[in-house]
Write an enzyme that holds these catalytic residues in place. Structure first.
Site, PDB file in Angstrom:
ATOM      1  N   HIS A  29       0.845  -1.208   0.000  1.00 15.51           N
ATOM      2  CA  HIS A  29       0.000   0.000   0.000  1.00 15.51           C
ATOM      3  C   HIS A  29       0.879   1.256   0.000  1.00 15.51           C
ATOM      4  CE1 HIS A  29      -2.964  -2.692   2.396  1.00 15.51           C
ATOM      5  NE2 HIS A  29      -3.499  -2.522   1.200  1.00 15.51           N
ATOM      6  N   LYS A  53     -16.798  -7.194   6.807  1.00 16.87           N
ATOM      7  CA  LYS A  53     -15.590  -7.956   6.416  1.00 16.87           C
ATOM      8  C   LYS A  53     -14.876  -8.525   7.634  1.00 16.87           C
ATOM      9  CE  LYS A  53     -14.216  -6.293   1.868  1.00 16.87           C
ATOM     10  NZ  LYS A  53     -13.127  -5.740   1.038  1.00 16.87           N
ATOM     11  N   ARG A 102      -1.861  -5.906  -8.131  1.00 15.45           N
ATOM     12  CA  ARG A 102      -0.677  -6.746  -7.952  1.00 15.45           C
ATOM     13  C   ARG A 102      -0.527  -7.750  -9.088  1.00 15.45           C
ATOM     14  NH1 ARG A 102      -2.752  -8.052  -2.184  1.00 15.45           N
ATOM     15  NH2 ARG A 102      -4.483  -8.188  -3.618  1.00 15.45           N
ATOM     16  N   SER A 140      -2.818  -7.858   2.736  1.00 14.77           N
ATOM     17  CA  SER A 140      -3.170  -7.818   4.164  1.00 14.77           C
ATOM     18  C   SER A 140      -3.611  -9.198   4.635  1.00 14.77           C
ATOM     19  CB  SER A 140      -4.302  -6.809   4.402  1.00 14.77           C
ATOM     20  OG  SER A 140      -3.894  -5.534   4.011  1.00 14.77           O
TER      21      SER A 140
HETATM   22  O1  PNS Z   1      -8.887  -3.106   0.543  1.00 16.98           O
HETATM   23  P1  PNS Z   1     -10.193  -3.604   0.004  1.00 16.98           P
HETATM   24  O2  PNS Z   1     -10.943  -4.388   1.064  1.00 16.98           O
HETATM   25  O3  PNS Z   1     -10.068  -4.351  -1.281  1.00 16.98           O
HETATM   26  O4  PNS Z   1     -11.050  -2.262  -0.296  1.00 16.98           O
HETATM   27  C1  PNS Z   1     -12.352  -2.353  -0.801  1.00 16.98           C
HETATM   28  C2  PNS Z   1     -13.090  -1.011  -0.653  1.00 16.98           C
HETATM   29  C3  PNS Z   1     -13.111  -0.565   0.774  1.00 16.98           C
HETATM   30  C4  PNS Z   1     -12.381   0.040  -1.511  1.00 16.98           C
HETATM   31  C5  PNS Z   1     -14.538  -1.238  -1.194  1.00 16.98           C
HETATM   32  O5  PNS Z   1     -15.097  -2.330  -0.539  1.00 16.98           O
HETATM   33  C6  PNS Z   1     -15.415  -0.016  -1.012  1.00 16.98           C
HETATM   34  O6  PNS Z   1     -15.299   0.942  -1.736  1.00 16.98           O
HETATM   35  N1  PNS Z   1     -16.307  -0.063  -0.004  1.00 16.98           N
HETATM   36  C7  PNS Z   1     -17.239   0.986   0.276  1.00 16.98           C
HETATM   37  C8  PNS Z   1     -18.653   0.587  -0.146  1.00 16.98           C
HETATM   38  C9  PNS Z   1     -18.875   0.873  -1.620  1.00 16.98           C
HETATM   39  O7  PNS Z   1     -18.788   1.984  -2.072  1.00 16.98           O
HETATM   40  N2  PNS Z   1     -19.211  -0.182  -2.396  1.00 16.98           N
HETATM   41  C10 PNS Z   1     -19.494  -0.042  -3.807  1.00 16.98           C
HETATM   42  C11 PNS Z   1     -18.259  -0.240  -4.662  1.00 16.98           C
HETATM   43  S1  PNS Z   1     -18.289  -1.878  -5.291  1.00 16.98           S
END
Ligand code: PNS
Length: 183
Positions: A29, A53, A102, A140
């Site tokens: 990150h 999650k 990645r 992570s």
């Molecule tokens: O690090 P991650 O878990 O891959 O991040 C995912 C994240 C937090 C960017 C994604 O789940 C997110 O944007 N969550 C907020 C809810 C949202 O807006 N969902 C619609 C997009 S699919």
């Protein structure tokens, strides 16, 4: 006179928003943030409060670790958000969503997410940066698994994160055992 773009108001410059769970933050990150700072004037690290999650670290713990790492980098703002990312982005001066890639295996998930965000807000683009070769295997999820099983994650996450992981997984020191045919 040309209309100023969002983010260029109030001399904010170009702002990117880097959302994620950061449970916990890794050098993968950090590598993305550092390279993004070569392009953008500010990067907002937006930590999602995604309780569904079942994160290992609370949002406060994640905020604290990320803030501690970037405490001397004023071009990085660390924040958390609940709900839809597009709604959070609308409250900031960000012009783009930043995500790291990645491997090709990340692509499908990222493509769906970027497409959904674009359908929710047609003006919002997602910019992908390839994680550098030193960290392409770091996630992570694997960091947590290795740490939980007592493996070393030094050099893959900041020292503070190594300490926090050790505190979370209070593992007993394993006794040496000879494994042989008589066992
Ligand atoms: O690090 P991650 O878990 O891959 O991040 C995912 C994240 C937090 C960017 C994604 O789940 C997110 O944007 N969550 C907020 C809810 C949202 O807006 N969902 C619609 C997009 S699919």
């Amino acid at each position: 006179m040309a209309r100023r773009k969002k983010g260029e108001e109030k001399n904010m410059g170009k702002v990117a928003i880097y959302p994620g769970s950061f449970d916990p933050i890794t050098y993968g990150h950090i590598d993305v943030v550092e390279r993004a700072l070569e392009i953008f004037d500010k990067v907002i690290i937006a930590i999602a409060e995604n309780e569904e999650k079942r994160p290992l670290f609370s949002v406060e713990e994640r905020l604290q670790m990320v803030k501690a790492f970037f405490k001397d980098t004023p071009k990085v703002i660390v924040d958390s958000f609940k709900g839809l990312l597009v709604d959070y982005v609308a409250k900031t001066n960000a012009i783009v969503i930043l995500r790291g890639l990645r491997a090709t295996s990340d692509f499908e998930y990222e493509f769906h997410m970027a497409s959904m965000n674009r359908s929710l807000n047609t003006h919002l683009d997602t910019l992908f940066m390839m994680t550098s070769k030193d960290y392409f295997f770091v996630s992570s999820r694997t960091i947590k698994e290795v740490a939980r099983l007592g493996g070393g994650v030094e050099g893959l996450v900041p020292d503070l994160v190594v300490r926090r992981l050790k505190e979370k997984f209070k593992l007993p020191v394993a006794k040496k055992k000879q494994i042989g045919w008589d066992d």
